[in-house]
Design an enzyme around this catalytic site. Structure first.
Site, mmCIF file in Angstrom:
data_model
loop_
_atom_site.group_PDB
_atom_site.id
_atom_site.type_symbol
_atom_site.label_atom_id
_atom_site.label_comp_id
_atom_site.label_asym_id
_atom_site.label_seq_id
_atom_site.Cartn_x
_atom_site.Cartn_y
_atom_site.Cartn_z
ATOM 1 N N GLY A 82 1.912 -8.222 5.950
ATOM 2 C CA GLY A 82 3.117 -7.996 6.824
ATOM 3 C C GLY A 82 3.863 -9.305 6.865
ATOM 4 C CB SER B 253 1.672 -7.067 1.445
ATOM 5 O OG SER B 253 2.950 -7.352 1.930
ATOM 6 C CE1 TYR B 254 3.194 -14.636 4.531
ATOM 7 C CE2 TYR B 254 0.948 -14.609 5.620
ATOM 8 C CZ TYR B 254 2.313 -15.062 5.282
ATOM 9 O OH TYR B 254 2.428 -16.404 5.454
ATOM 10 C CG ASP C 145 5.061 -4.141 -5.316
ATOM 11 O OD1 ASP C 145 6.406 -3.866 -4.377
ATOM 12 O OD2 ASP C 145 4.270 -4.655 -5.055
ATOM 13 C CG HIS D 219 4.156 -3.403 -1.360
ATOM 14 N ND1 HIS D 219 4.009 -4.513 -1.975
ATOM 15 C CD2 HIS D 219 3.951 -3.498 -0.295
ATOM 16 C CE1 HIS D 219 3.685 -5.710 -1.199
ATOM 17 N NE2 HIS D 219 3.716 -4.836 -0.086
#
Length: 381
Positions: A85, A180-181, A291, A348
């Site tokens: 996020g 992701s994060y 992605d 992604h």
């Protein structure tokens, strides 16, 4: 047999029955056992969900969902998965959209099986982190001002306390993964666990591998309507032992209450990755070749830079790997401890967009085996 001896035996049997009921028969907390999710297909593995209290003074607790491996769970490792996020849910993302055993049906009122769930290869643990994400919460408003350091520390405390709930996993092989994060979350959590191992004369985390989909800045893709609808059904929250404090907001994929540091995305993760490799823990960075959020070239260049700093030579030149007779993606390896892999056709959210290839990659990661460079029989069918 004397009456007193018979009575003693009855007391002993009664105590044993009580212990079995309290511990759920396998040492796990019976109060966290998910008996049956609304609309759930019948399965042979157990699920657990509930809270781990991180800070009783602040009233800060993290929500988790744990799925046993579909086959022989006692012989399988434990894999932690975190979404990024920052501020997005690992339950709504990883667990019920990408790699868990179920997907919500189109009407948002039932579940269907995920035939490529990663619990075919491992026990899976998903955590909504930090507090303010999903059903994780704090009674102290200032706790919703979070950053990488506080998130890593809370997850470290979570792992210690989760092992108290599931003591048989304390010695189990542990793999730390995310997307992701979570390319920030996972390395920094691993760093905190390594700090624990360095100072502990007793229990040490049995870390066997680290895998993430990014090591740079990015944002998770929002989930669809049926996930939000399903998780806000009262009967679903009851089955998951969730929302115990009746939060003043509904469950959502990405937090509306979390105020996460805008500068922590610029933290250089490479020194932490360097320490992980130096502790003989293999790292896999994987990326979808479609992605648009985190382009693979940036991640590949950072991995090459890390390998150069560690003086690691190329052991597998950049080339195709195969799955079911087709190109599964591209892969390169440095020094038998640092792997960068792409997944062909994946966006992604790699496990969602290419579930079969992602499961193959994950299984190779767990087994510490190289992705195949020929079109021979697949590791999974």
């Amino acid at each position: 047999m004397s009456r007193s001896r018979s009575r003693s035996r009855c007391w002993l049997v009664g105590i044993l029955i009580l212990v079995v009921r309290v511990l759920g028969g396998n040492g796990y907390p019976s109060e966290d056992l998910v008996v049956n999710l609304p609309g759930q297909p019948k399965v042979d593995f157990n699920q657990y969900a509930g809270y781990v209290d991180i800070d009783s003074n602040h009233g800060r607790s993290l929500f988790y969902y744990f799925v046993e491996a579909a086959f022989h769970p006692h012989n399988k490792p434990l894999t932690l998965w975190l979404n990024g996020g920052p501020g997005c849910s690992s339950i709504g993302g990883g667990a019920f959209t990408e790699l868990g055993p179920f997907f919500p049906k189109g009407d948002g009122r039932g579940l269907r099986r995920n035939s490529k769930s990663w619990n075919k290869a491992s026990n899976l643990l998903f955590v909504e982190s930090p507090a303010g994400v999903g059903w994780s919460y704090s009674n102290t408003t200032s706790d919703y001002n979070a950053g990488d350091a506080s998130t890593a520390n809370d997850m470290y405390l979570f792992m210690l306390k989760w092992y108290e709930k599931f003591p048989s996993y304390r010695s189990r092989e542990l793999f730390l993964t995310g997307e992701s994060y979570a390319g920030h979350y996972i390395p920094q959590l691993t760093n905190a666990l390594l700090d624990h191992n360095a100072r502990s004369t007793g229990f040490k985390f049995n870390i066997k591998g680290v895998a993430a989909t990014k090591i740079s800045v990015g944002v998770d893709v929002c989930m669809s309507f049926e996930r939000r609808f399903y998780f806000n059904l009262p009967e679903v929250q009851k089955a998951l032992h969730a929302n115990r404090t009746k939060l003043p907001y509904s469950w959502s994929m990405c937090s509306q209450v979390l105020n996460y540091s805008e500068t922590d995305g610029n933290i250089n993760i490479l020194p932490i990755l360097k320490r992980i490799v130096q502790n003989h823990i293999p790292i896999w960075i994987f990326s979808g070749d479609q992605d648009s959020v985190v382009p693979l070239l940036g991640s590949r260049m950072l991995i090459r830079e890390l390998a150069h700093e560690l003086h690691l030579k190329v052991t597998v030149p950049y080339g195709a790997w195969f799955h079911k007779g087709q190109v599964g993606g591209w892969v390169t390896e440095y020094g038998n401890s640092l792997t960068f892999a792409t997944v062909r056709g994946a966006a992604h959210m790699v496990p969602y967009s290419q579930p079969s290839r992602a499961l193959h990659l994950f299984t190779s990661f767990l087994r510490a085996t190289r992705l195949p460079n020929t079109t021979g029989p697949s590791i999974l069918h």
